[in-house]
Design an enzyme around this catalytic site. Structure first.
Site, PDB file in Angstrom:
ATOM      1  N   HIS A   1       0.872  -1.183   0.000  1.00  0.00           N
ATOM      2  CA  HIS A   1       0.000   0.000   0.000  1.00  0.00           C
ATOM      3  C   HIS A   1       0.908   1.232   0.000  1.00  0.00           C
ATOM      4  O   HIS A   1       2.007   1.192   0.555  1.00  0.00           O
ATOM      5  CB  HIS A   1      -0.837  -0.055   1.285  1.00  0.00           C
ATOM      6  CG  HIS A   1      -1.898   0.992   1.407  1.00  0.00           C
ATOM      7  ND1 HIS A   1      -1.622   2.289   1.773  1.00  0.00           N
ATOM      8  CD2 HIS A   1      -3.240   0.924   1.233  1.00  0.00           C
ATOM      9  CE1 HIS A   1      -2.752   2.972   1.825  1.00  0.00           C
ATOM     10  NE2 HIS A   1      -3.748   2.174   1.495  1.00  0.00           N
TER      11      HIS A   1
ATOM     12  N   ASP B   1       3.358  -4.359   8.091  1.00  0.00           N
ATOM     13  CA  ASP B   1       2.137  -3.575   7.938  1.00  0.00           C
ATOM     14  C   ASP B   1       0.978  -4.548   8.111  1.00  0.00           C
ATOM     15  O   ASP B   1       0.672  -5.328   7.211  1.00  0.00           O
ATOM     16  CB  ASP B   1       2.127  -2.921   6.549  1.00  0.00           C
ATOM     17  CG  ASP B   1       0.781  -2.278   6.224  1.00  0.00           C
ATOM     18  OD1 ASP B   1      -0.156  -2.392   7.021  1.00  0.00           O
ATOM     19  OD2 ASP B   1       0.686  -1.671   5.137  1.00  0.00           O
TER      20      ASP B   1
ATOM     21  N   GLN C   1      -4.203  -4.993   7.045  1.00  0.00           N
ATOM     22  CA  GLN C   1      -5.207  -5.905   6.495  1.00  0.00           C
ATOM     23  C   GLN C   1      -5.285  -7.236   7.219  1.00  0.00           C
ATOM     24  O   GLN C   1      -6.186  -8.019   6.964  1.00  0.00           O
ATOM     25  CB  GLN C   1      -4.938  -6.162   5.003  1.00  0.00           C
ATOM     26  CG  GLN C   1      -5.259  -4.985   4.105  1.00  0.00           C
ATOM     27  CD  GLN C   1      -6.718  -4.566   4.161  1.00  0.00           C
ATOM     28  OE1 GLN C   1      -7.601  -5.349   4.509  1.00  0.00           O
ATOM     29  NE2 GLN C   1      -6.966  -3.315   3.850  1.00  0.00           N
TER      30      GLN C   1
ATOM     31  N   LYS D   1      -9.956  -0.910  10.793  1.00  0.00           N
ATOM     32  CA  LYS D   1     -10.040  -2.129   9.964  1.00  0.00           C
ATOM     33  C   LYS D   1     -10.449  -3.335  10.812  1.00  0.00           C
ATOM     34  O   LYS D   1     -10.478  -4.462  10.321  1.00  0.00           O
ATOM     35  CB  LYS D   1      -8.674  -2.424   9.324  1.00  0.00           C
ATOM     36  CG  LYS D   1      -8.069  -1.236   8.585  1.00  0.00           C
ATOM     37  CD  LYS D   1      -8.198  -1.344   7.108  1.00  0.00           C
ATOM     38  CE  LYS D   1      -7.328  -0.296   6.438  1.00  0.00           C
ATOM     39  NZ  LYS D   1      -7.872   0.101   5.147  1.00  0.00           N
TER      40      LYS D   1
ATOM     41  N   CYS E   1      -4.723   2.390  -3.720  1.00  0.00           N
ATOM     42  CA  CYS E   1      -3.483   2.911  -3.106  1.00  0.00           C
ATOM     43  C   CYS E   1      -2.342   1.915  -3.266  1.00  0.00           C
ATOM     44  O   CYS E   1      -1.541   1.729  -2.342  1.00  0.00           O
ATOM     45  CB  CYS E   1      -3.670   3.234  -1.635  1.00  0.00           C
ATOM     46  SG  CYS E   1      -4.927   4.452  -1.336  1.00  0.00           S
TER      47      CYS E   1
HETATM   48  N1  PMP Z   1      -1.588  -0.665   4.574  1.00  0.00           N
HETATM   49  C1  PMP Z   1      -2.532  -1.464   4.066  1.00  0.00           C
HETATM   50  C2  PMP Z   1      -2.156  -2.838   3.599  1.00  0.00           C
HETATM   51  C3  PMP Z   1      -3.836  -0.993   3.939  1.00  0.00           C
HETATM   52  O1  PMP Z   1      -4.775  -1.781   3.409  1.00  0.00           O
HETATM   53  C4  PMP Z   1      -4.157   0.299   4.411  1.00  0.00           C
HETATM   54  C5  PMP Z   1      -5.570   0.852   4.318  1.00  0.00           C
HETATM   55  N2  PMP Z   1      -6.206   0.635   3.105  1.00  0.00           N
HETATM   56  C6  PMP Z   1      -3.134   1.084   4.958  1.00  0.00           C
HETATM   57  C7  PMP Z   1      -1.872   0.556   5.034  1.00  0.00           C
HETATM   58  C8  PMP Z   1      -3.390   2.461   5.457  1.00  0.00           C
HETATM   59  O2  PMP Z   1      -4.255   2.419   6.569  1.00  0.00           O
HETATM   60  P1  PMP Z   1      -4.894   3.758   7.127  1.00  0.00           P
HETATM   61  O3  PMP Z   1      -5.558   4.437   5.968  1.00  0.00           O
HETATM   62  O4  PMP Z   1      -5.869   3.264   8.151  1.00  0.00           O
HETATM   63  O5  PMP Z   1      -3.804   4.564   7.714  1.00  0.00           O
END
Ligand code: PMP
Length: 407
Positions: free
Chosen positions: A121, A199, A202, A225, A363
């Site tokens: 991401h 990270d 997910q 999440k 993203c």
């Molecule tokens: N890393 C991953 C794998 C994600 O799926 C996401 C959220 N889509 C993020 C980071 C960023 O999370 P946040 O927008 O809650 O900061």
């Protein structure tokens, strides 16, 4: 076993119609809905106990402070950290990773490298890329194999070919759903002297996230999440690692002694929590943890795997639909393209028929544009409050929508 009908009673938001159709919410990878016990915990705190933390000695402030520190302990136990001092509250995964990248950058020597993967991401990609650019370091993204798993041989080559200070990798991909072998990756990275960041944005809801079993040095996740409010997250760091880092955000609460000539900082973890923390968010996070544990994390995991496998099977029956990747283990979500139908059109039309899907680049532009050469995908991400019947409904709607688009 999970009783989905009973679970759904805890999620009033799901009981609604959109455009005159019952809502089928299949976008939980973007944000999970909040169960009533979490909503109640937040309202209860604001109604009875609200006051800023750490700053006062009056009763409400003490209650708020105790609730925040209880939440920290709940988060510690949830990820099996050794100490609550290793749990830093942040605004979310993005906040955690940016702060960590800024702190790590202060330790980076020119000529060293940071390794991520092609499935990250942007939140676990751009902060490291920018830190490398600032510090004259190499920024490498490990390639994926044809199935959408990390190419571990290529990953190891990167470790051997560079002086790598840190590796940062998603536990679960937010596009492919690939569950990465983070334990093996951590062992490999450590053998080459690199620190390891996971990270877990997910994975935190449906995989077991155990920082000691993984043996990662840092781990980041977001509350929203996993059924907690938005704006709260965690940066976990091993004590010895956190103690080596200098804070990059300054203000109230994180200082010990402030003079014109010099400032000293608080102990862990407060030194990394400048300003008023999102203590109500943390209280909501603790309630979400309690909720998941009451549900049984293994039950949640097993049922979500069933849902996703069923979704994959049903989507596979649609002509011309291509699911992205075929990883060894998949969790949380899957993404697809359909010949001759734009994801934006698919998601827009599906929405008009009650089905909440996501379309776009999620993203993860390097993954889509560079690894898969696609511009955009449609993503389906069920959670444990979804039913098999909802998957069927979504597939029926998709078939109908595709007929319209292909006309
Ligand atoms: N890393 C991953 C794998 C994600 O799926 C996401 C959220 N889509 C993020 C980071 C960023 O999370 P946040 O927008 O809650 O900061």
């Amino acid at each position: 076993m999970l009783n989905v009908e009973a679970v759904r009673d805890d999620f009033p938001v799901l009981e609604q119609e959109v455009f005159g159709r019952p809502l089928v919410y299949l976008d939980s990878a973007a944000t999970m809905q909040m169960p009533k016990p979490v909503l109640d915990a937040v309202v209860r705190h604001y109604t009875h106990d609200n006051a800023n933390v750490h700053r006062g000695i009056h009763a409400l402030s003490e209650r708020s402070t105790r609730a925040l520190e209880d939440a920290r302990e709940r988060a510690r136990a949830f990820i099996n950290a050794e100490s609550a001092d290793e749990v830093v509250f942040t605004s979310g995964t993005t906040g955690s990773l940016n702060m960590l990248a800024d702190m790590w950058a202060q330790t980076m020597r020119p000529g060293t490298a940071i390794v991520v993967t092609m499935m990250e991401h942007h939140a676990n990609f751009v902060p490291w890329q920018q830190a490398c650019a600032r510090k004259g370091c190499a920024f490498c993204a490990a390639p994926l194999d044809a199935n959408g798993d990390i190419d571990l041989a290529a990953f190891e080559e990167l470790l051997e070919g560079h002086d790598v200070s840190l590796v940062s990798v998603a536990h679960v991909s937010n596009v492919l759903g690939t569950v990465n072998p983070v334990r093996a990756i951590a062992a490999l990275a450590h053998a080459h002297g690199a620190a390891v960041v996971v990270d877990a944005a997910q994975s935190v809801r449906h995989e077991r996230v155990d920082v000691r079993a993984i043996d990662c040095d840092f781990l980041a996740f977001s509350g929203h999440k996993m059924g907690a409010p938005t704006g709260i997250g965690v940066l976990y760091g091993k004590r010895a690692m956190l103690e080596r880092l200098r804070p990059v955000r300054f203000g109230g609460e994180m200082v010990e002694d402030v003079r014109v000539g010099k400032t000293t900082f608080e102990e862990l973890p407060l030194r990394f929590e400048a300003g008023t923390p999102n203590y109500v968010g943390a209280i909501g996070l603790a309630a979400a943890i309690d909720y998941l544990e009451q549900m049984g994390r293994d039950n949640v995991r097993a049922y979500e795997h069933e849902l996703l496998a069923y979704a994959e099977q049903r989507l596979g029956e649609i002509d011309g639909l291509q699911v992205l990747g075929n990883p060894q283990h998949r969790a949380g979500c899957l993404s697809f393209t359909v010949e001759g139908a734009h994801p934006f059109d698919i998601a827009t039309l599906a929405d008009k028929l009650g089905i909440a899907l996501r379309s776009g680049n999620q993203c993860a532009q390097p993954l889509l544009y560079e690894a898969y050469d696609v511009q955009s995908i449609t993503r389906m991400s069920p959670a444990f409050y979804n039913t098999m019947g909802e998957i069927d409904r979504a597939v029926d709607v998709l078939e109908y929508v595709l007929k319209l688009l292909h006309r």
